[in-house]
Design a protein around this motif. Structure first.
Motif, PDB file in Angstrom:
ATOM      1  N   LEU A 148       0.829  -1.208   0.000  1.00 43.08           N
ATOM      2  CA  LEU A 148       0.000   0.000   0.000  1.00 43.08           C
ATOM      3  C   LEU A 148       0.864   1.259   0.000  1.00 43.08           C
ATOM      4  N   ARG A 149       1.965   1.215   0.705  1.00 43.81           N
ATOM      5  CA  ARG A 149       2.898   2.345   0.729  1.00 43.81           C
ATOM      6  C   ARG A 149       3.499   2.589  -0.664  1.00 43.81           C
ATOM      7  N   ILE A 150       3.869   1.518  -1.334  1.00 42.87           N
ATOM      8  CA  ILE A 150       4.442   1.637  -2.680  1.00 42.87           C
ATOM      9  C   ILE A 150       3.379   2.103  -3.669  1.00 42.87           C
ATOM     10  N   ILE A 151       2.190   1.515  -3.581  1.00 38.57           N
ATOM     11  CA  ILE A 151       1.103   1.876  -4.494  1.00 38.57           C
ATOM     12  C   ILE A 151       0.713   3.335  -4.337  1.00 38.57           C
ATOM     13  N   HIS A 152       0.753   3.842  -3.106  1.00 44.31           N
ATOM     14  CA  HIS A 152       0.372   5.230  -2.838  1.00 44.31           C
ATOM     15  C   HIS A 152       1.231   6.219  -3.632  1.00 44.31           C
ATOM     16  N   LYS A 153       2.459   5.823  -3.929  1.00 47.14           N
ATOM     17  CA  LYS A 153       3.374   6.698  -4.671  1.00 47.14           C
ATOM     18  C   LYS A 153       3.252   6.515  -6.180  1.00 47.14           C
ATOM     19  N   GLU A 154       2.494   5.520  -6.598  1.00 52.87           N
ATOM     20  CA  GLU A 154       2.408   5.161  -8.010  1.00 52.87           C
ATOM     21  C   GLU A 154       1.366   6.013  -8.745  1.00 52.87           C
ATOM     22  N   LEU A 213       9.381  -3.107 -10.992  1.00 51.09           N
ATOM     23  CA  LEU A 213       8.378  -3.886 -11.722  1.00 51.09           C
ATOM     24  C   LEU A 213       7.185  -3.032 -12.139  1.00 51.09           C
ATOM     25  N   PHE A 214       7.011  -1.889 -11.490  1.00 51.48           N
ATOM     26  CA  PHE A 214       5.901  -0.991 -11.809  1.00 51.48           C
ATOM     27  C   PHE A 214       6.209  -0.078 -12.993  1.00 51.48           C
ATOM     28  N   LYS A 215       7.464  -0.003 -13.408  1.00 49.64           N
ATOM     29  CA  LYS A 215       7.851   0.958 -14.444  1.00 49.64           C
ATOM     30  C   LYS A 215       7.287   0.560 -15.801  1.00 49.64           C
ATOM     31  N   THR A 216       6.961   1.587 -16.602  1.00 47.02           N
ATOM     32  CA  THR A 216       6.422   1.348 -17.944  1.00 47.02           C
ATOM     33  C   THR A 216       7.487   0.809 -18.876  1.00 47.02           C
ATOM     34  N   CYS A 230       3.891  -2.555 -19.638  1.00 45.55           N
ATOM     35  CA  CYS A 230       5.262  -2.919 -19.956  1.00 45.55           C
ATOM     36  C   CYS A 230       5.253  -3.958 -21.073  1.00 45.55           C
ATOM     37  N   ASP A 231       6.383  -4.120 -21.742  1.00 47.71           N
ATOM     38  CA  ASP A 231       6.462  -5.142 -22.787  1.00 47.71           C
ATOM     39  C   ASP A 231       6.722  -6.526 -22.200  1.00 47.71           C
ATOM     40  N   ARG A 232       6.664  -6.628 -20.881  1.00 53.62           N
ATOM     41  CA  ARG A 232       6.828  -7.901 -20.209  1.00 53.62           C
ATOM     42  C   ARG A 232       5.507  -8.665 -20.300  1.00 53.62           C
TER      43      ARG A 232
END
Length: 203
Positions: A23-29, A183-186, A163-165
């Protein structure tokens, strides 16, 4: 869009800590994130849980009690999901705090105490909790966990559709924030994800 499946123990503080981390990571996304908390219990994850908590492997009574309590709590959470995602997560976090963090015993009385505390509809909860539909929902969750190869509580699978993944990435509870954020990066280099880090797996 980013989709996260986090497989959790509804009675354990370790799962609560991982939920709070995500949740902490998502909040910054800035990208849209679907965060799915999936309650889990099966012999494989119970065995791993017992080992990781240094509990007696041969104590069958304790194992059965643990399985039954987690299973019951999973159904509690699934039943409350019918009253909304926000309320069910609030219930889950309170349950994990009381049982996992403060070491209160899981019981029907404790569940009803939390439901009253968060202003849930008790009558609706009791009706839904006794429904076979809740068991069916739970079984679907276990099927998803099996298909994704989940072996421990607090494992998560991350899909990044921006992502292209073209695969999901399974990360373990102790995976650093920096790896999850990557892993969140485009724009991501898929070659960086390898078996060198045993906390991260591809499938």
């Amino acid at each position: 869009m980013i989709e996260i499946y986090l497989f959790i123990n509804p009675l354990d503080e370790s799962s609560l800590k991982v939920e709070e981390k995500f949740l902490r990571i998502i909040h910054k996304e800035t990208e849209k994130v679907h965060f799915r908390l999936i309650p889990l219990v099966n012999p494989r994850v119970i065995q791993q849980y017992i080992k990781s908590h240094d509990l007696p492997l041969g104590d069958l009574d304790n194992r059965n009690k643990l399985c039954n309590s987690i299973y019951s709590a999973c159904l509690d959470y699934k039943a409350l999901q019918l009253q909304g995602k926000k309320l069910s997560r609030q219930f889950l976090f309170e349950l994990q705090k009381k049982v996992g963090r403060h070491k209160e015993n899981y019981s029907t009385q404790l569940v009803h105490q939390i439901l009253t505390q968060i202003n849930a509809d008790l009558t609706l909860f009791k009706h839904d909790r006794e429904s076979n539909l809740i068991v069916d929902f739970f079984k679907l969750d276990q099927q998803v966990a099996n298909e994704m190869g989940i072996e421990s509580f607090s494992d998560a699978v991350i899909f990044n559709y921006n992502c292209d993944r073209d695969f999901g990435v399974l990360v373990e509870a102790d995976t650093p924030d920096a790896i999850i954020e990557e892993l969140f990066k485009t724009h991501c280099d898929t070659s960086q994800f390898s078996t060198d880090d045993d906390r991260l797996h591809l499938y």
